[in-house]
Write a protein that holds these residues in place. Structure first.
Motif, short mmCIF file in Angstrom:
data_model
loop_
_atom_site.label_atom_id
_atom_site.label_comp_id
_atom_site.label_asym_id
_atom_site.label_seq_id
_atom_site.Cartn_x
_atom_site.Cartn_y
_atom_site.Cartn_z
N ASP A 89 0.78 -1.18 -0.14
CA ASP A 89 -0.08 0.13 -0.17
C ASP A 89 0.89 1.19 -0.15
O ASP A 89 0.28 2.52 -0.38
N ALA A 90 2.06 1.26 0.57
CA ALA A 90 3.00 2.38 0.33
C ALA A 90 3.47 2.61 -0.99
O ALA A 90 4.03 1.62 -1.57
N SER A 138 -5.56 4.33 -10.16
CA SER A 138 -5.53 4.16 -11.64
C SER A 138 -4.21 3.40 -12.13
O SER A 138 -4.40 2.27 -12.74
N TYR A 139 -3.25 3.75 -11.24
CA TYR A 139 -1.83 2.99 -11.89
C TYR A 139 -1.91 1.54 -11.20
O TYR A 139 -1.64 0.74 -11.83
N ARG A 140 -2.34 1.63 -9.93
CA ARG A 140 -2.59 0.33 -9.26
C ARG A 140 -3.43 -0.60 -10.15
O ARG A 140 -2.94 -1.77 -10.28
N THR A 141 -4.48 -0.22 -10.48
CA THR A 141 -5.54 -1.14 -11.20
C THR A 141 -4.68 -1.51 -12.42
O THR A 141 -4.88 -2.65 -12.92
N ALA A 142 -4.17 -0.66 -13.30
CA ALA A 142 -3.42 -0.93 -14.45
C ALA A 142 -2.34 -2.06 -14.37
O ALA A 142 -2.22 -2.75 -15.22
N VAL A 143 -1.42 -1.68 -13.42
CA VAL A 143 -0.41 -2.53 -13.05
C VAL A 143 -0.97 -4.08 -12.75
O VAL A 143 -0.56 -5.06 -13.08
N GLU A 144 -2.10 -4.22 -11.82
CA GLU A 144 -2.62 -5.42 -11.41
C GLU A 144 -3.14 -6.26 -12.54
O GLU A 144 -3.12 -7.46 -12.51
N GLN A 145 -3.80 -5.42 -13.78
CA GLN A 145 -4.18 -6.09 -14.70
C GLN A 145 -3.34 -6.70 -15.41
O GLN A 145 -3.33 -7.98 -16.00
N GLN A 146 -2.07 -6.02 -15.65
CA GLN A 146 -0.82 -6.49 -16.17
C GLN A 146 -0.15 -7.86 -15.66
O GLN A 146 0.02 -8.79 -16.23
N LEU A 147 -0.11 -7.90 -14.30
CA LEU A 147 0.39 -8.83 -13.42
C LEU A 147 -0.55 -10.24 -13.76
O LEU A 147 -0.05 -11.42 -13.99
N GLN A 148 -1.86 -9.99 -13.74
CA GLN A 148 -2.86 -11.20 -13.91
C GLN A 148 -2.58 -11.70 -15.47
O GLN A 148 -2.95 -12.88 -15.65
N ARG A 149 -2.47 -10.68 -16.23
CA ARG A 149 -2.19 -11.43 -17.66
C ARG A 149 -0.89 -12.25 -17.61
O ARG A 149 -0.88 -12.88 -18.65
N GLN A 150 -0.04 -11.97 -16.72
CA GLN A 150 1.11 -12.81 -16.74
C GLN A 150 0.67 -14.19 -15.95
O GLN A 150 1.82 -14.86 -15.85
N GLY A 151 -0.30 -14.34 -15.60
CA GLY A 151 -0.84 -15.44 -14.95
C GLY A 151 -0.64 -15.62 -13.24
O GLY A 151 -0.98 -16.41 -12.49
N LEU A 152 -0.37 -14.18 -12.83
CA LEU A 152 -0.08 -14.24 -11.33
C LEU A 152 -1.52 -14.00 -10.94
O LEU A 152 -2.39 -13.26 -11.54
N VAL A 153 -1.64 -14.21 -9.51
CA VAL A 153 -3.19 -14.11 -8.68
C VAL A 153 -3.07 -13.01 -7.69
O VAL A 153 -2.06 -13.34 -6.65
#
Length: 208
Positions: free
Chosen positions: A50-51, A71-86
């Motif tokens: 969170d920091a 906005s940036y957190r949401t965008a990054v998490e979308q990309q992480l999940q596209r890499q197969g991370l959960v």
């Protein structure tokens, strides 16, 4: 230490903006990881710190910054999940810790060497170093107020705190252009940063 965007990236940005008002200019991307390319089995869990990555004291305007951070957190998490991370559940221990930071520096046309910081974050990891931006592009019709945007992401081993992968993506857009809106800018920077993940370590590329 201040580093300016390469001339080729600035020229490409000018052309992109001239051709389409909603386009985000090319993004300069650099990734860093160890000798073995970073990679995780599908289903590997991560937790977002969170920091913000970087100096929290750099935040100016908590309300505006928190909207951009989301906005940036949401965008990054979308990309992480596209890499197969959960994403780990609340309170669940995750082997990967993700740290996210962003910078937004706005510059008046006549004073672009004295940017006013309106963001948070910056690369502070083991592999990279922070980047200061001071860029302006004259796109015709008189000087325009520019916004220099940077996204930084670091993925750590949660147990040891060792950096496994980190990268930064940056671009410059006119402040009043649709491309400067947090949702559009965050999506473009995150997509560019994670393209061909993990990417070649230490190499800077331009992503259209």
């Amino acid at each position: 230490m201040t580093r300016h965007l390469p001339a080729t990236l600035l020229i490409a940005a000018s052309l992109a903006l001239g051709g389409c008002a909603t386009a985000v200019p090319p993004v300069e991307v650099t990734r860093f990881h160890g000798n073995a390319p970073a990679g995780w089995a599908p289903g590997t869990r991560y937790a977002v710190d969170d920091a913000p990555l970087g100096d929290p004291a750099a935040m100016v305007g908590a309300n505006a910054a928190s909207l951009e951070w989301s906005s940036y957190r949401t965008a990054v998490e979308q990309q992480l999940q596209r890499q197969g991370l959960v994403a780990a559940a609340t309170g669940e221990r995750a082997p990967l810790k993700v740290r996210i930071g962003f910078d937004r520096n706005e510059q008046a046309p006549a004073a672009r060497r004295s940017p006013v910081s309106v963001g948070v974050g910056g690369s502070t990891g083991s592999y990279g170093s922070g980047v200061g931006l001071g860029v302006g592009i004259n796109l015709g019709g008189g000087p325009k107020r520019m916004a220099d945007l940077q996204l930084s992401v670091r993925i750590d081993d949660a147990a040891s705190g060792q950096a496994l992968w980190e990268g930064r993506a940056l671009t410059a857009v006119p402040v009043k252009a649709p491309a400067s809106q947090p949702s559009l800018a965050a999506a473009k920077l995150a997509e560019a940063l994670f393209r061909d993940f993990p990417g070649e370590s230490g190499r800077t590329i331009s992503v259209p």
